[in-house]
Motif scaffolding. Structure first.
Motif, PDB file in Angstrom:
ATOM      1  N   ASP A 147      96.798  60.643  23.769  1.00 23.54           N
ATOM      2  CA  ASP A 147      95.601  60.469  23.586  1.00 23.54           C
ATOM      3  C   ASP A 147      94.982  61.164  22.314  1.00 23.54           C
TER       4      ASP A 147
ATOM      5  N   ALA B 157     104.809  55.473  26.615  1.00 24.03           N
ATOM      6  CA  ALA B 157     104.372  56.828  26.214  1.00 24.03           C
ATOM      7  C   ALA B 157     103.506  56.873  25.317  1.00 24.03           C
TER       8      ALA B 157
ATOM      9  N   LYS C  49      99.311  53.259  28.684  1.00 28.04           N
ATOM     10  CA  LYS C  49     100.087  54.079  29.920  1.00 28.04           C
ATOM     11  C   LYS C  49     100.396  53.370  31.338  1.00 28.04           C
ATOM     12  N   ASP C  50      99.471  52.167  31.301  1.00 27.67           N
ATOM     13  CA  ASP C  50      99.791  51.338  32.565  1.00 27.67           C
ATOM     14  C   ASP C  50     100.996  50.305  32.327  1.00 27.67           C
TER      15      ASP C  50
ATOM     16  N   GLN D   2      94.855  53.691  27.961  1.00 28.26           N
ATOM     17  CA  GLN D   2      95.214  53.378  29.035  1.00 28.26           C
ATOM     18  C   GLN D   2      96.029  52.251  29.266  1.00 28.26           C
TER      19      GLN D   2
END
Length: 529
Positions: free
Chosen positions: A54, A51, A46-47, A43
């Motif tokens: 998961d 790229a 991503k924030d 996370q």
């Protein structure tokens, strides 16, 4: 390839400590590295607009059981453990769709910090990492092909390797693997030590000891020895927890002596009276209590002003400017205190070679904990000496009982002898040491040396007679013969405190009675080697 360069095509990142994570991951991505991650780490990436895949997409299973199960899967461990040059391993990866993982980056759940924060039992349990250590060990085992990072301090090393070689060298992977196994070893040691204490097991079949590097030291006890200072998970105020406000780096001997001084000064309750301890070569050379720190310091210094030069000073209360100015009059290596006034800090600021440490509290002398000492091929582990004289059943064994003043000095002296190398003799008067005999093979020699030092101190102070006249004497263990006690009486001692337990106790007691001495037995000895 001779260097066995291994390019990094895919990296798995799973970190509880996200310091430096985003710039490191962004740099990896810029070199074409595909990123796989878990939970909060994914996370965070991503924030940041990076790229990332998961790990659940790799394994085909979601994280479950509150995150307890997420990386324990063949598609993770197969990617870490597969030997790249082994045809059978390569075939298995192809058959089962296992992608290789060339770089593993893991920082473990913060168990040690959780424990240090005083968390409840269940919270500590939940902060025991399972998947992290398993992946770390897998990657470290397969270091011929996989690089593993367990500390953000190594991020730049990996990036430099990629830039210089297009991948990691075998030497770097070996080094990272060694650090990785050390990390999981220290982690498991912290957990096992905690659980053993929880169940009260003192001597398990296996004992793990670990720590984290706090400081690379210039050398050890001597310049030809290397050394490092490691912090364990023990929550105990002292040199390991202290903030250094000024001065050059602590040396091996500084750390050892500062610990000795601070553990000794902690014997004196700061709510009762100020106390000062001066240590030289791991032995106290002056200890005193008084209505103020300044007076306590002056009394402690009077015991042995020659040895105090270049020593370590510990105080049990907030250090004030007046005491700091007095300390600054002679060369001192280290001063350690629970806290210090701004004015006291300013006084020492002019002494660039003096180290000032603020520990934030005092260790509890009644708290056992563990101590360890290496011997050839082994490790001696024991509980810390947590015996305190206030809790001992003192037994008067002579015809004369000590006066109230003598008893106060006897208790003071016995607190000090707990922290002096055996054989130990302490002469004390008015809650201050006036002669210390340490580390002698004969208790008689310790008694004589302590008396000689008292004579030297009296001459240095311009006194007509040494302060041993009318003092008390403490011995860390029993007098095997009456000669040591007789030497103390000749030095001027009027009362004695000792553990007792010698087959010649009656002879020693009789010698005390003949000289009008009062003697109390503690039943507890304080050997210190």
């Amino acid at each position: 390839m001779p260097e066995r360069i291994r390019p990094i095509g895919r990296a798995l990142l799973s970190v509880s400590d996200k310091t430096g994570l985003v710039p490191f991951a962004r740099a990896l991505a810029s070199h074409g590295v595909a990123l796989v991650s878990t939970g909060g780490t994914a996370q965070a990436l991503k924030d940041a607009g990076i790229a990332v895949t998961d790990v659940a997409e790799v394994t085909g299973y979601p994280e479950m059981m509150d995150g307890r199960v997420k990386t324990l899967h063949p598609k993770v461990h197969g990617g870490l453990l597969a030997i790249r040059d082994d045809a059978a391993h390569a075939a298995a990866m192809a058959e089962h769709g296992i992608p290789p993982i060339d770089l593993l980056v893991v920082s473990l759940y913060p168990f040690e910090q959780t424990l240090a924060n005083g968390a409840a039992y269940d919270d500590c349990i939940e902060n025991i990492d399972i998947g992290g250590p398993a992946m770390i060990r897998a990657a470290a085992k397969n270091h011929h092909d996989v690089a593993v990072v367990v500390d953000a301090g190594d991020y730049q090393t990996v990036l430099d390797e990629i830039k210089a070689h297009g991948g990691t060298t075998l030497q770097t992977r070996k080094t990272l693997a060694a650090r990785a196994f050390a990390r999981t070893g220290a982690y498991d040691a912290a957990i096992s030590t905690w659980l053993l204490a929880e169940v009260g097991e003192t001597t398990p079949a296996f004992r793990a000891v670990g720590g984290r590097l706090a400081q690379r030291l210039r050398y050890g006890e001597n310049p030809h020895q290397w050394a490092g200072f490691y912090r364990t998970g023990e929550v105990r105020p002292g040199v390991a927890s202290a903030r250094q406000l000024q001065g050059k780096e602590l040396s091996y001997n500084n750390i050892n002596d500062t610990d000795a001084a601070y553990e000794c000064v902690a014997e004196f309750d700061p709510t009762r009276t100020p106390a000062v301890v001066i240590v030289k070569h791991a032995n106290p050379c002056g200890v005193a209590e008084a209505p103020s720190l300044l007076e306590a310091y002056r009394k402690a210094l009077m015991c042995d002003p020659v040895s105090a030069f270049g020593g370590i000073i510990a105080v049990n209360r907030r250090l004030d400017a007046e005491t700091a100015r007095a300390i600054a009059e002679i060369f001192t290596e280290v001063v350690i205190a629970p806290e210090a006034d701004d004015d006291a800090i300013a006084v020492f600021a002019a002494k660039k070679n003096l180290r000032l440490l603020i520990a934030g509290g005092l260790p509890d002398p009644r708290s056992a904990g563990l101590t360890a000492k290496t011997v050839a091929g082994g490790l001696l582990v024991q509980s810390r000496d947590d015996a305190v004289v206030e809790a001992m059943d003192l037994k008067v064994v002579t015809k004369r009982a000590p006066t109230a003043a003598e008893l106060a000095d006897l208790q003071f002296a016995f607190r000090v002898c707990k922290h002096v190398k055996s054989n130990t003799i302490i002469y004390a008067k008015d809650r201050a040491t006036v002669g210390i005999g340490a580390g002698q093979m004969s208790r008689l020699d310790s008694a004589r040396i302590a008396a000689r030092k008292a004579i030297d101190a009296a001459e240095a102070a311009g006194l007509a007679a040494p302060l041993t006249k009318g003092c008390v004497v403490a011995s860390d263990a029993f007098f095997p013969f009456a000669d040591g006690l007789i030497a103390a009486a000749e030095a001027g001692a009027t009362a004695v405190i000792q553990p007792g337990g010698s087959i010649r106790d009656n002879e020693v007691i009789a010698a005390a009675d003949e000289r009008g001495l009062a003697m109390v037995l503690t039943g507890t000895r304080h050997f210190r080697h």
